[in-house]
Enzyme design. Structure first.
Site, PDB file in Angstrom:
ATOM      1  N   LYS A 201       0.911  -1.219   0.077  1.00 47.97           N
ATOM      2  CA  LYS A 201       0.006   0.144   0.042  1.00 47.97           C
ATOM      3  C   LYS A 201       0.904   1.164   0.110  1.00 47.97           C
ATOM      4  O   LYS A 201       1.720   1.423   1.001  1.00 47.97           O
ATOM      5  CB  LYS A 201      -0.999   0.112   1.314  1.00 47.97           C
ATOM      6  CG  LYS A 201      -1.951   1.195   1.232  1.00 47.97           C
ATOM      7  CD  LYS A 201      -2.795   1.171   2.420  1.00 47.97           C
ATOM      8  CE  LYS A 201      -3.864   2.269   2.371  1.00 47.97           C
ATOM      9  NZ  LYS A 201      -4.724   2.222   3.488  1.00 47.97           N
ATOM     10  N   LYS A 253      -2.272  -1.641  -3.792  1.00 49.23           N
ATOM     11  CA  LYS A 253      -2.944  -0.353  -3.837  1.00 49.23           C
ATOM     12  C   LYS A 253      -2.050   0.782  -3.877  1.00 49.23           C
ATOM     13  O   LYS A 253      -1.115   0.793  -3.101  1.00 49.23           O
ATOM     14  CB  LYS A 253      -3.867  -0.578  -2.445  1.00 49.23           C
ATOM     15  CG  LYS A 253      -4.551   0.566  -2.548  1.00 49.23           C
ATOM     16  CD  LYS A 253      -5.217   0.440  -1.274  1.00 49.23           C
ATOM     17  CE  LYS A 253      -6.210   1.773  -0.998  1.00 49.23           C
ATOM     18  NZ  LYS A 253      -7.276   1.962   0.430  1.00 49.23           N
TER      19      LYS A 253
END
Length: 331
Positions: A201, A253
């Site tokens: 992330k 992500k």
């Protein structure tokens, strides 16, 4: 075989001649079951609240969330990822561990509506619930305290599992979060609850619209715990740790700016891999389409296919329900 200059007669274009031919030889196909709908539910509202930077996305009421979940199940979506927006926030995100907090209530609502017909997932992070907007507990020097935050994550895992969630998504990028969550779940008798680890992330500017969607109170940035966009090898280290700690699934992500990382992760593992097509990706397409600059529907499908081609087994996207309906119509 005839030759024309240096051209030897091979014609790849033969396999592109008609829509039926292109469909026959397509290497990657999207399916509704691979799509996960992120959904926001806000405490204390009687009507959905539009998210201005994400046209078509709302902060749901409890009732409209149930309806959205039922529609997602009917469309054959794979799952729904729930995010809670509480009425009140504090320094430690108390609403996130309150059994009657909005996220836990929403999980129970959705489970009552769809049962096991849809995989019900919950975001396991404190940023929606803290008055400072960080993903964890902040110490006296203003830094996010990793280990104190893990204690809060363990409690979040227990209350979300008690509410009936199928999958928890620890997204805070704290070191050791997967292990702590797994131990908390198992210790509370929730061995069947899966963990979708937010493995890679990044500290991305693509999250901007999401912060409106969850009424974020963020002060500063998250660069000390989310990954540097310049780094790819670092993701592989995070991946190894998450798998060793017990992750059932892993995620990259955002999606579009990190397709190279998605490919690296997909090639390295034998667990399902998710990509999150985040709010900024959604907002850019919607804004450009609204101005007539791009072909909206084609762009949506192309970006999703790109994530699938890069190795995603599942994709979180705010277009999930719309795309599923198109796929079901054979479009």
């Amino acid at each position: 075989m005839s030759e024309h200059g240096s051209f030897n007669g091979m014609r790849p274009r033969r396999l592109r001649t008609t829509p039926a031919m292109r469909r026959l030889v397509s290497e990657h196909r999207l399916h509704p079951a691979e799509l996960i709908l992120p959904a926001f539910v806000r405490e204390g509202i009687s009507e959905p609240v539009p998210v201005s930077s994400m046209p078509g996305v709302v902060q749901h009421t409890r009732d409209t969330l149930r309806k959205a979940a039922a529609e997602a199940a009917a469309a054959g979506l794979g799952g729904i990822m729930l995010f809670g927006v509480p009425r009140e926030k504090d320094a430690i995100g108390s609403a996130g561990t309150d059994p009657d907090g909005i996220l836990q209530v929403a999980v129970r609502d959705v489970k009552a509506e769809v049962g096991d017909d849809l995989v019900v997932m919950s975001d396991l992070c404190l940023d929606e619930f803290t008055d400072h907007g960080h993903c964890g507990v902040v110490d006296e020097r203003g830094r996010v305290d990793n280990d104190a935050t893990l204690e809060r994550y363990a409690e979040m895992a227990r209350v979300q599992a008690d509410a009936g969630v199928h999958v928890v998504g620890p997204s805070g990028m704290m070191d050791g979060q997967v292990r702590v969550v797994r131990e908390a779940l198992d210790g509370a008798g929730h061995q069947d609850v899966s963990i979708l680890a937010y493995t890679a992330k990044y500290a991305s500017a693509f999250y901007g619209p999401f912060r409106e969607a969850v009424d974020s109170s963020l002060q500063g940035d998250r660069k000390t715990y989310q990954q540097d966009p310049a780094n790819a090898r670092e993701s592989m280290r995070e991946l190894a740790l998450d798998l060793d700690e017990g992750a059932d699934m892993v995620m990259v992500k955002p999606a579009l700016p990190y397709l190279d990382v998605l490919r690296l992760v997909a090639d390295a593992v034998d667990v399902p891999v998710a990509a999150y097509q985040v709010s900024g990706e959604y907002a850019m397409v919607e804004a450009a389409a609204e101005r007539g600059w791009i072909e909206r529907d084609r762009i949506i499908m192309e970006t999703l296919t790109g994530a699938k081609r890069a190795g995603a087994n599942m994709i979180l996207t705010y277009w999930a329900a719309e795309v599923a309906q198109r796929l079901n119509r054979g479009e």
